[in-house]
Write a protein that holds these residues in place. Sequence first.
Motif, PDB file in Angstrom:
ATOM      1  N   GLU A 100       4.426  -1.672  -7.384  1.00  0.00           N
ATOM      2  CA  GLU A 100       5.838  -1.936  -6.792  1.00  0.00           C
ATOM      3  C   GLU A 100       6.549  -0.475  -5.954  1.00  0.00           C
TER       4      GLU A 100
ATOM      5  N   GLN B 239       5.452  -0.342  -2.803  1.00  0.00           N
ATOM      6  CA  GLN B 239       5.919  -1.570  -1.988  1.00  0.00           C
ATOM      7  C   GLN B 239       7.355  -1.134  -1.514  1.00  0.00           C
ATOM      8  N   GLN B 240       8.120  -0.602  -2.491  1.00  0.00           N
ATOM      9  CA  GLN B 240       9.477   0.143  -2.083  1.00  0.00           C
ATOM     10  C   GLN B 240       9.630   0.986  -1.183  1.00  0.00           C
TER      11      GLN B 240
END
Length: 94
Positions: free
Chosen positions: A56, A59-60
């Motif tokens: 995550e 992804q950020q």
Amino acid sequence: MTEAASIPQVVLEKLQQLPLEKQREVLAFVTALSQENEMPPPPLSLQQLRALPIEERDQQLAPYIALMAEDFLADPELTEFCVLDGDGWKLEDE
């Protein structure tokens, strides 16, 4: 001031008068201006990012990494140190 309809023509005429290196700088500048509108919203704080699972977190940060890579490739000041990548450098004890 120049009318909006003729601005691209004036810019093009002035651009064509510049040396190639200056034309590249103008291109990098215009690219950066156009990307300002495409910038993703600011990421989470460093503490919030650190708390995320790695997938995550990646992804950020992915949009920012892509933009930094483009800056690195387009800005000569950021690429000059690439010649010092370590190949051919010897340490004193080698």
